[in-house]
Structure formats: structure tokens, C-alpha cells
Design a protein around this motif. Structure first.
Motif, PDB file in Angstrom:
ATOM      1  N   ASP A 193       0.816  -1.211   0.000  1.00 37.73           N
ATOM      2  CA  ASP A 193       0.000   0.000   0.000  1.00 37.73           C
ATOM      3  C   ASP A 193       0.849   1.259   0.000  1.00 37.73           C
ATOM      4  OD1 ASP A 193      -2.561   1.497   0.383  1.00 37.73           O
ATOM      5  OD2 ASP A 193      -1.621   2.020   2.290  1.00 37.73           O
ATOM      6  N   THR A 194       1.943   1.257   0.747  1.00 33.97           N
ATOM      7  CA  THR A 194       2.734   2.480   0.873  1.00 33.97           C
ATOM      8  C   THR A 194       3.725   2.662  -0.260  1.00 33.97           C
ATOM      9  OG1 THR A 194       3.899   3.818   2.535  1.00 33.97           O
ATOM     10  CG2 THR A 194       4.720   1.597   2.195  1.00 33.97           C
ATOM     11  N   CYS A 195       3.999   1.597  -1.021  1.00 34.05           N
ATOM     12  CA  CYS A 195       4.947   1.689  -2.139  1.00 34.05           C
ATOM     13  C   CYS A 195       4.363   2.624  -3.202  1.00 34.05           C
ATOM     14  CB  CYS A 195       5.213   0.319  -2.737  1.00 34.05           C
ATOM     15  SG  CYS A 195       6.298   0.378  -4.189  1.00 34.05           S
ATOM     16  N   HIS A 196       5.044   3.733  -3.461  1.00 34.50           N
ATOM     17  CA  HIS A 196       4.468   4.732  -4.367  1.00 34.50           C
ATOM     18  C   HIS A 196       4.372   4.231  -5.806  1.00 34.50           C
ATOM     19  CE1 HIS A 196       8.388   5.783  -6.151  1.00 34.50           C
ATOM     20  NE2 HIS A 196       8.852   5.525  -4.954  1.00 34.50           N
ATOM     21  N   VAL A 197       5.146   3.192  -6.154  1.00 33.43           N
ATOM     22  CA  VAL A 197       5.060   2.635  -7.506  1.00 33.43           C
ATOM     23  C   VAL A 197       3.670   2.037  -7.726  1.00 33.43           C
ATOM     24  CG1 VAL A 197       6.063   0.988  -9.137  1.00 33.43           C
ATOM     25  CG2 VAL A 197       7.539   2.155  -7.489  1.00 33.43           C
ATOM     26  N   VAL A 198       3.103   1.448  -6.666  1.00 37.75           N
ATOM     27  CA  VAL A 198       1.747   0.895  -6.727  1.00 37.75           C
ATOM     28  C   VAL A 198       0.720   1.962  -6.353  1.00 37.75           C
ATOM     29  CG1 VAL A 198       0.181  -0.815  -5.731  1.00 37.75           C
ATOM     30  CG2 VAL A 198       2.558  -1.428  -6.179  1.00 37.75           C
ATOM     31  N   ARG A 199       1.009   2.688  -5.305  1.00 38.31           N
ATOM     32  CA  ARG A 199       0.050   3.626  -4.707  1.00 38.31           C
ATOM     33  C   ARG A 199      -0.319   4.777  -5.643  1.00 38.31           C
ATOM     34  NH1 ARG A 199      -0.878   4.698   0.828  1.00 38.31           N
ATOM     35  NH2 ARG A 199      -1.525   6.804   1.323  1.00 38.31           N
ATOM     36  N   ASP A 200       0.682   5.321  -6.325  1.00 41.50           N
ATOM     37  CA  ASP A 200       0.460   6.526  -7.109  1.00 41.50           C
ATOM     38  C   ASP A 200       0.346   6.290  -8.614  1.00 41.50           C
ATOM     39  OD1 ASP A 200       0.620   7.968  -4.739  1.00 41.50           O
ATOM     40  OD2 ASP A 200       2.780   8.272  -4.922  1.00 41.50           O
ATOM     41  N   HIS A 201       0.564   5.046  -9.046  1.00 39.97           N
ATOM     42  CA  HIS A 201       0.561   4.778 -10.485  1.00 39.97           C
ATOM     43  C   HIS A 201      -0.172   3.471 -10.768  1.00 39.97           C
ATOM     44  CE1 HIS A 201       3.510   8.020 -11.098  1.00 39.97           C
ATOM     45  NE2 HIS A 201       4.104   7.556 -10.019  1.00 39.97           N
TER      46      HIS A 201
ATOM     47  N   GLY B 235       9.228  -6.596 -12.323  1.00 42.04           N
ATOM     48  CA  GLY B 235       9.394  -5.141 -12.236  1.00 42.04           C
ATOM     49  C   GLY B 235      10.365  -4.651 -11.197  1.00 42.04           C
ATOM     50  N   LEU B 236      11.427  -5.413 -10.924  1.00 42.30           N
ATOM     51  CA  LEU B 236      12.395  -5.002  -9.904  1.00 42.30           C
ATOM     52  C   LEU B 236      12.963  -3.617 -10.189  1.00 42.30           C
ATOM     53  CD1 LEU B 236      14.122  -5.720  -7.403  1.00 42.30           C
ATOM     54  CD2 LEU B 236      15.757  -6.819  -8.954  1.00 42.30           C
ATOM     55  N   GLY B 237      13.134  -3.288 -11.463  1.00 43.82           N
ATOM     56  CA  GLY B 237      13.703  -1.994 -11.818  1.00 43.82           C
ATOM     57  C   GLY B 237      12.838  -0.804 -11.438  1.00 43.82           C
ATOM     58  N   TYR B 238      11.543  -1.019 -11.212  1.00 41.49           N
ATOM     59  CA  TYR B 238      10.661   0.067 -10.801  1.00 41.49           C
ATOM     60  C   TYR B 238      10.983   0.539  -9.379  1.00 41.49           C
ATOM     61  CZ  TYR B 238       7.408  -0.621 -14.737  1.00 41.49           C
ATOM     62  OH  TYR B 238       6.838  -0.709 -15.973  1.00 41.49           O
ATOM     63  N   CYS B 239      11.523  -0.353  -8.566  1.00 45.88           N
ATOM     64  CA  CYS B 239      11.806  -0.020  -7.159  1.00 45.88           C
ATOM     65  C   CYS B 239      12.999   0.927  -7.086  1.00 45.88           C
ATOM     66  CB  CYS B 239      12.106  -1.298  -6.368  1.00 45.88           C
ATOM     67  SG  CYS B 239      12.729  -0.982  -4.699  1.00 45.88           S
ATOM     68  N   ASN B 240      12.796   2.080  -6.435  1.00 44.12           N
ATOM     69  CA  ASN B 240      13.915   3.017  -6.275  1.00 44.12           C
ATOM     70  C   ASN B 240      14.354   3.144  -4.824  1.00 44.12           C
ATOM     71  OD1 ASN B 240      11.821   4.506  -5.261  1.00 44.12           O
ATOM     72  ND2 ASN B 240      11.927   6.147  -6.777  1.00 44.12           N
ATOM     73  N   ILE B 241      14.142   2.060  -4.081  1.00 42.44           N
ATOM     74  CA  ILE B 241      14.647   1.861  -2.717  1.00 42.44           C
ATOM     75  C   ILE B 241      14.485   3.076  -1.801  1.00 42.44           C
ATOM     76  CG2 ILE B 241      16.210  -0.015  -3.356  1.00 42.44           C
ATOM     77  CD1 ILE B 241      18.532   1.913  -3.394  1.00 42.44           C
ATOM     78  N   THR B 242      13.261   3.606  -1.729  1.00 46.83           N
ATOM     79  CA  THR B 242      12.986   4.706  -0.804  1.00 46.83           C
ATOM     80  C   THR B 242      12.808   4.219   0.634  1.00 46.83           C
ATOM     81  OG1 THR B 242      10.624   4.531  -1.283  1.00 46.83           O
ATOM     82  CG2 THR B 242      11.901   6.114  -2.585  1.00 46.83           C
ATOM     83  N   LYS B 243      12.692   2.923   0.812  1.00 46.92           N
ATOM     84  CA  LYS B 243      12.546   2.284   2.129  1.00 46.92           C
ATOM     85  C   LYS B 243      11.209   2.559   2.798  1.00 46.92           C
ATOM     86  CE  LYS B 243      17.497   2.063   3.098  1.00 46.92           C
ATOM     87  NZ  LYS B 243      18.543   2.149   4.130  1.00 46.92           N
ATOM     88  N   CYS B 244      10.223   3.068   2.059  1.00 50.87           N
ATOM     89  CA  CYS B 244       8.914   3.301   2.669  1.00 50.87           C
ATOM     90  C   CYS B 244       8.266   1.983   3.069  1.00 50.87           C
ATOM     91  CB  CYS B 244       8.023   4.089   1.730  1.00 50.87           C
ATOM     92  SG  CYS B 244       7.889   3.416   0.062  1.00 50.87           S
ATOM     93  N   CYS B 245       8.551   0.902   2.338  1.00 49.73           N
ATOM     94  CA  CYS B 245       7.980  -0.401   2.683  1.00 49.73           C
ATOM     95  C   CYS B 245       8.528  -0.897   4.014  1.00 49.73           C
ATOM     96  CB  CYS B 245       8.254  -1.418   1.574  1.00 49.73           C
ATOM     97  SG  CYS B 245       9.985  -1.575   1.082  1.00 49.73           S
TER      98      CYS B 245
END
Length: 258
Positions: free
Chosen positions: A155-163, A206-216
Motif C-alpha cells: 500500500d505504501t509503495c508509491h510505484v503501486v500507490r500513485d501509479h 518489475g524489480l527496476g521500478y523499485c527506487n529503494i525509498t525504504k517506505c515499505c
């Protein structure tokens, strides 16, 4: 009302797929209670039709996920004592997933992604009960097995949450962590069966989508270091695999022979 009790102000989202909004409540809070206790009291005294998903009330089933003051949390593990008595507490459904009703969301996306991750591949010639691993290898992957699938990280991952458009190509942190666990498992024989988990993580999950913001990692109720111990090492292994000159040469020779 006892001396330690007080009335708290809550805003709870009410609605369905057609729309909805925040509804105001004033509700009694007693010492030692958690947000889920208050939601249950609302159901019992003011909003009997309030929809909420829960099960164990012990932080182990992951079903009472919601957003409390905008932060993804488990309602059963969020103590009322962390809020000021005069603070307005807002409870809303997980934003990344479609609303079913009130605080209940459709998390089917996550089960779809779970089915897309190939299972553990047993080594050939080794029967059930004959597996042997070093304790260090057990410790390394055991952390990831603590996951209760509350989907707060999803839920908190912005790759899923915002897109919303990313959902088809991105498994999310919970299931990339699963790929990482299997990839580092010393007994997983995926490679021998023709399955390259590192390539799959990059190209299929889609590993490349992750930009390791550590929100998860920040919202994980089990304290799993998803980013540092799973996603970053998986990224490193995937890059090494893709750009290793020996691997490149081997692929080149293989293609010529076909």
C-alpha cells in the motif's frame, strides 16, 4: 466513564466503489485500548453497518490494515496512547486498492502477484525430510518468513500507490521479497530447471521500478528490513547477472549454436 477514560474524536471513511467521505464520531476510549477497539465500539454503539476486516487482533493475521492519520498501520497494533487526547484521528481504507465498503478494500491484486512467483524448486535426488541447510542460511531467509501479508508495504509503495498503470508490471515489495528469499535459498534448484529468478525479477516482476525509498520497510509491523536485506541485494545480483561479461559471452555462444 472511569477516571482514565475520555472521549476521542474520530473521522472514519464511509462509502463504497461509487464514492464516500469521512464521517465524524465522538467515542469513548479506555486505558490500554487500540484503534481496533474503538472501531468495534463504533460498530456496537453508533455505526452497526460499518464494514471492517479483522481476525486475530494480535498483529499476526494482517487483516485489519488501514490508514490511520494517513499512515498505513494495523489497527490492532496502533495504541490510542500514541495520540494526544485532543487529536482528531482519521481512519481510512488502504489507498492503493479498490474500496469494497468503508474500511474494507479488495486486495486481490496481491494474490494475483503471489501466483506469478514460481514456487520453491526442490533439488533432484533429495527427498522430503532430507533437506539440510546451514544455520546461517536459515537465519538469512527466516526474517522474510515473518511476513504476515498485511500488505502495508504494498500500500505504501508509491510505484503501486500513485501509479495504477504500474500494477500489471510490478509485483511490489512483498513479492519481490519472496523472489529474493527463493533466489538466496541454497537448496532452490530453479536454475537447474531453467528458471532464472534474477532475470525474472527484473523482466517479469518489475524489480527496476523499485527506487529503494525504504517506505515499505518503515511500515512493516514485523520489522522486516525489506529494502536493505531483500530488495537491494536482489538488485545487485540481478545487475551482476545481466552485465557479467562471462554471462554475456556464454549467451552469445549459445545463440550462435542454436
Amino acid at each position: 466513564m472511569s477516571a482514565s477514560s475520555y472521549d476521542a474524536r474520530f473521522k472514519v471513511w464511509r462509502g463504497d466503489p461509487g464514492g464516500g467521505g469521512l464521517e465524524d464520531f465522538k467515542v469513548e476510549v479506555n486505558e490500554g485500548e487500540v484503534v481496533l477497539d474503538i472501531v468495534h465500539r463504533l460498530q456496537a454503539t453508533q455505526a452497526p453497518d460499518l464494514a471492517v476486516r479483522w481476525n486475530c487482533k494480535a498483529g499476526k493475521c494482517g487483516s485489519c490494515s488501514a490508514e490511520i492519520n494517513g499512515r498505513p498501520r494495523l489497527m490492532c497494533m496502533t495504541r490510542m496512547s500514541v495520540f494526544e487526547r485532543d487529536e482528531v484521528i482519521t481512519v481510512t481504507p488502504l489507498r492503493a486498492f479498490p474500496v469494497v465498503r468503508d474500511l474494507v478494500t479488495d486486495v486481490g491484486f496481491n494474490y494475483t502477484k503471489a501466483r506469478e512467483v514460481p514456487a520453491f524448486v526442490p533439488p533432484s535426488g533429495v527427498g522430503p525430510g532430507e533437506y539440510r541447510m546451514q544455520q546461517a542460511d536459515v537465519d538469512r531467509s527466516q526474517e522474510f518468513r515473518k511476513c504476515i501479508e498485511c500488505f502495508l508495504c504494498q500500500d505504501t509503495c508509491h510505484v503501486v500507490r500513485d501509479h495504477e498503470e504500474n500494477k500489471g508490471a510490478f509485483a511490489g515489495p512483498r513479492f519481490l521479497m519472496r523472489v529474493a528469499e527463493l533466489d538466496m535459498h541454497p537448496l532452490d534448484a530453479a536454475a537447474e530447471s531453467g528458471l532464472d529468478r534474477k532475470r525474472a525479477a527484473q523482466e517479469e516482476h518489475g524489480l527496476g521500478y523499485c527506487n529503494i525509498t525504504k517506505c515499505c520497510t518503515e511500515v512493516c509491523p514485523e520489522g522486516i528490513k525489506i529494502t536493505d536485506n531483500a530488495l537491494i541485494p536482489l538488485k545487485e545480483r540481478a545487475v551482476d547477472r545481466k552485465y557479467d561479461p562471462l554471462v554475456w559471452l556464454g549467451n552469445k555462444i549459445r545463440r550462435r549454436g542454436e
